[in-house]
Design a protein around this motif. Structure first.
Motif, PDB file in Angstrom:
ATOM      1  N   ASP A 105      27.452  82.810 -15.616  1.00 14.23           N
ATOM      2  CA  ASP A 105      28.128  82.557 -14.345  1.00 14.23           C
ATOM      3  C   ASP A 105      29.370  81.718 -14.586  1.00 14.23           C
ATOM      4  O   ASP A 105      29.296  80.499 -14.676  1.00 14.23           O
ATOM      5  CB  ASP A 105      27.169  81.828 -13.392  1.00 14.23           C
ATOM      6  N   SER A 155      24.863  84.778  -9.539  1.00 15.50           N
ATOM      7  CA  SER A 155      24.205  83.629 -10.177  1.00 15.50           C
ATOM      8  C   SER A 155      23.316  84.112 -11.303  1.00 15.50           C
ATOM      9  O   SER A 155      22.672  85.154 -11.196  1.00 15.50           O
ATOM     10  CB  SER A 155      23.329  82.888  -9.163  1.00 15.50           C
ATOM     11  N   TYR A 167      18.179  79.439  -6.846  1.00 13.83           N
ATOM     12  CA  TYR A 167      19.375  80.257  -6.624  1.00 13.83           C
ATOM     13  C   TYR A 167      20.445  79.487  -5.863  1.00 13.83           C
ATOM     14  O   TYR A 167      21.421  80.093  -5.406  1.00 13.83           O
ATOM     15  CB  TYR A 167      19.017  81.496  -5.796  1.00 13.83           C
ATOM     16  N   ASN A 168      20.261  78.181  -5.703  1.00 12.65           N
ATOM     17  CA  ASN A 168      21.202  77.346  -4.953  1.00 12.65           C
ATOM     18  C   ASN A 168      21.191  77.664  -3.463  1.00 12.65           C
ATOM     19  O   ASN A 168      22.203  77.528  -2.789  1.00 12.65           O
ATOM     20  CB  ASN A 168      22.631  77.494  -5.496  1.00 12.65           C
ATOM     21  N   TYR A 201      20.813  74.340  -9.026  1.00 16.96           N
ATOM     22  CA  TYR A 201      21.483  75.405  -9.765  1.00 16.96           C
ATOM     23  C   TYR A 201      22.569  74.756 -10.603  1.00 16.96           C
ATOM     24  O   TYR A 201      23.695  74.586 -10.141  1.00 16.96           O
ATOM     25  CB  TYR A 201      22.064  76.440  -8.786  1.00 16.96           C
ATOM     26  N   ARG A 228      31.053  79.170  -7.967  1.00 12.19           N
ATOM     27  CA  ARG A 228      30.765  78.915  -6.552  1.00 12.19           C
ATOM     28  C   ARG A 228      31.667  79.770  -5.692  1.00 12.19           C
ATOM     29  O   ARG A 228      32.637  80.355  -6.161  1.00 12.19           O
ATOM     30  CB  ARG A 228      31.015  77.444  -6.211  1.00 12.19           C
TER      31      ARG A 228
END
Lengths: 451, 312
Positions: free
Chosen positions: B82, B96, B269-270, A62, B86
């Motif tokens: 975004d 996200s 999507y991490n 990401y 985080r």
């Protein structure tokens, strides 16, 4: 982290990624070109310590953002790792010395040749234990972000948390070491009795002190630590015994007890070799499975578009950080193993043991232990900031990857392609009809096609 | 929006907080806003259907407002829309944005036609997963992290001493320690609102009901039906992340009370595909380490007895 093999994520050939990346224009905002994906040979030349066969995670990230958080641990913590380990190891050796010397004293009573009492080793070991526990405790309290609540560590005992286990180990170590030190400071009968009873407790909790920090680091989600759940505590334990033996050897050398110092030299070298073996095995295993070689450049498969979007605020010079880690490890290894080996080896050959060489070897081993802890901590934090490593580490195992869970499969799920030539248009896509919208039975009406 | 007559509560008794002027509390507000009666002892969580997310970030704003969280930083990140980037101690909801320019992953093949569904955007409101076997809770040595009566995971701010061990333990990178107040912070699933019978701020503010609050089993049924429906409509890559035995709930984590409907790989999507429970590594680590030290101790005791003596 399971010991079993993990399926490789997206065994997309690196050449394909490199070729596709070179097709994209390098963003004009980046001044240097080092962040571009280099060929395998260039990478080999710039970072020869990394195997060219190291598998990389070639799947999406990401925007290069980290997927887990790095620990907030810094110099205070790696100093504690060293000091706490040394203190624990010192009491382990002092306990061994007292056990060996007691039987030696019994032999002396029965008329056998006079044996060793290891008096100074025991006393120094206890002193090092208490000083180390005090300094270590101070370092830990200073590292807390709300230090005034340090006593909350003893509110509960949680067996799933090595930090909770370690808090109690530290408490019992400090207490039993203090009691054992009574035997050194006072020579009365009660003092000696208390010390004799406290010493084994100090030895056992000292052994706990040497290894619980390794388990603490491994029981996190940081890739470098979590990938060595057994080897990291083994490494820390051996290093602690080695540094404790080196410290005791230095103290014996300063006192002029050459034979005692030589015995401790040998113990230190043996422990250091064990530490080097665990460290090499752990690092090799980590690199074989998880080390990211590719600098963090948006790959074409990334969720983000690779066209002109710079990677996020995470450092791109992965080779530099790999280099720094390798340098830290090498200097730690040199100080911790090679220099003492050379010094003490020469000492063994000399007819009369040289004080200077003995001290040089001992302090070098202490420095090596300290540097190793710093290297392990810093490399762990760096590995947490590299999303490829964590995402590569958390791919599904063979058992987990199932046909009904495409997200766990090692290859990407089949994507709908609406723009490929020669394919029949996917018939399933259609505008929902009025009936479907009101949740009645499905009506397979055909909406507009895509071509 | 006014509730119909049959859903309005009976008038509150006089003399209570509800009748004090200026304090018109609605009991069981969640019943009206989410259709959920909040009962202590039942298990609550989120089902986030990312196919409904429009990326408005109302959830981020509502979370910041309700919890009084300060801003983290200003400035554009270059990561699509975004700019939150985080999770942190002050950011407990994070939306996200991923733009899928092409269907097959190669940006040279830009999609020429977009299906009406999702239009090549992946937008997801990420949050603390309130895991079944929460690693942060298992790592916490002070007991600050605990499991509430609603089966959520909360950090008690008057106990946490900022040891920061929960931070590397979390397999999703959620919890963080604030440098301003020295304690760990993360999503509480609006524990204070739940105690007052209100649904969490983010789910209340979500305009598309992408974030759905409710009891876990009800949510899971609803989610399974939604996945079936999406598959029938042709979105065959839709799946649930965080249900037992699925992606995200692997390795001993058991289940995620805040689970998601995704339609791409989790890494996009991490999210990790198959995270593990860190506390599984405690016992093997300690035993292996102690065994090594025991072995070295045996060798050392042999070496201690060898050689001549110089003095006591």
């Amino acid at each position: 982290m399971r010991e079993s093999d993990r399926t490789e994520a997206y065994a997309a050939p690196k050449a394909q990624a490199a070729g596709a990346a070179q097709a994209t224009p390098t963003p004009a905002t980046r001044a240097d070109n080092r962040s571009a994906i280099t060929s395998a040979r260039e990478r080999q030349r710039s970072a020869p310590h990394l195997s060219a066969a190291t598998p990389t995670y070639a799947g999406p990230t990401y925007y290069g953002q980290p997927s887990v958080k790095a620990s907030l641990y810094g110099p205070l913590v790696w100093q504690y790792l060293f000091v706490g380990g040394l203190a624990g190891g010192a009491q382990v050796l002092a306990t061994l010395a007292s056990l060996t010397s007691r039987s030696a004293a019994r032999r002396a009573r029965s008329g056998a040749p006079p044996a060793l009492t290891h008096r100074s080793v025991i006393d120094t070991g206890r002193t090092l234990g208490l000083v180390g526990a005090a300094v270590g405790g101070a370092l830990l309290i200073a590292d807390l972000h709300t230090p005034r609540r340090f006593a909350n560590m003893l509110r509960i005992f949680r067996k799933t948390s090595p930090m909770s286990i370690g808090s109690y180990v530290l408490m019992s170590f400090a207490g039993s070491t203090g009691l054992s030190l009574l035997g050194t400071l006072f020579h009365g009968r009660w003092a000696q009795r208390i010390a004799r009873m406290a010493q084994p407790v100090a030895g056992l909790s000292g052994a706990g002190m040497t290894v619980y920090t390794g388990a603490l680091l491994a029981s996190t989600s940081t890739p470098y630590w979590a990938s060595q759940p057994r080897l990291l505590p083994m490494r820390f334990g051996s290093s602690a015994v080695a540094t404790a033996a080196a410290a005791l050897a230095a103290s014996e050398t300063l006192r002029g007890h050459a034979a005692e110092a030589r015995r401790l030299d040998r113990i230190a070298l043996l422990a250091a070799m064990a530490e080097a073996a665990c460290g090499a095995a752990g690092d090799a295993r980590y690199r074989a499975r998880h080390a990211a070689v590719t600098p963090r450049m948006p790959l074409p498969q990334d969720g983000a578009t690779a066209q002109g979007v710079p990677a996020a605020s995470v450092p791109l010079h992965a080779e530099e950080t790999e280099y720094r880690h390798a340098r830290q490890q090498t200097s730690a290894a040199t100080a911790g193993m090679v220099v003492p080996l050379v010094c003490w080896g020469i000492n063994a050959l000399l007819p009369r043991r040289s004080r200077a060489l003995g001290l040089l070897g001992a302090f070098s081993m202490l420095a090596g232990g300290l540097m190793m802890r710093a290297a392990v901590l810093n490399e762990g934090n760096r590995s947490a900031r590299r999303p490829e490593e964590y995402l590569g580490m958390t791919q599904a195992t063979e058992d987990e990857a199932r046909a009904d869970q495409p997200a766990l499969a090692s290859s990407p799920p089949p994507r709908r392609t609406s723009s490929q030539e020669g394919d029949a248009p996917p018939a399933a896509w259609h505008w929902p009809t009025a009936e479907e919208m009101s949740h009645h039975q499905e009506n397979p009406a055909h909406g507009p096609t895509h071509h | 929006m006014n509730a119909p007559m049959e859903l309005r509560r009976p008038p509150p008794e006089s003399g209570t907080a509800a009748t004090t002027p200026g304090a018109q509390a609605i009991r069981d507000e969640a019943l009206q806003t989410a259709g959920v009666r909040i009962v202590p002892g039942r298990r609550y969580g989120f089902f986030t259907d990312t196919t409904l997310c429009i990326g408005c970030k109302a959830c981020e704003v509502a979370c910041k407002e309700w919890n009084g969280l300060p801003p983290d930083h200003f400035g554009l990140s270059g990561m699509s829309y975004d700019n939150t980037r985080r999770f942190s101690a002050n950011t407990w909801r994070h939306v996200s944005f991923i733009e899928k320019i092409s269907d097959d992953g190669d940006p040279a093949h830009r999609a020429t036609a977009m299906p009406p569904f999702q239009s090549h955007w992946r937008m997801m409101s990420d949050v603390c997963k309130h895991c079944g076997n929460a690693p942060c809770l298992e790592a916490c040595p002070t007991g600050a992290l605990f499991r509430t009566e609603f089966d959520t995971v909360v950090v008690q701010q008057d106990i946490c001493n900022g040891c920061a061990y929960c931070v590397p333990a979390c397999p999703f990178g959620v919890v963080d320690v604030s440098h301003e107040d020295g304690k760990a912070h993360k999503c509480t699933l609006c524990y204070d609102r739940l105690k007052g019978g209100m649904e969490p701020a983010c789910s209340k503010s979500c305009p598309t009901d992408s974030i759905q609050f409710g009891e876990i089993d009800v949510l899971r049924e609803r989610a399974a039906k939604r996945v079936e429906r999406l598959h029938a409509l042709g979105a065959t890559d839709a799946y649930l992340y965080g249900v037992p035995d699925g992606p995200g709930a692997t390795g001993g984590l058991r289940e995620l009370n805040a689970f998601f409907l995704l339609n791409d790989r989790p890494e996009v999507y991490n999210l990790p595909a198959a995270p593990t429970r860190p506390s599984n590594r405690v016992k093997p680590g300690l035993l292996a380490g102690l065994a090594t030290v025991a072995g070295l101790a045996l060798a050392a005791s042999a070496l201690m007895g060898a050689g001549g003596s110089d003095d006591a």
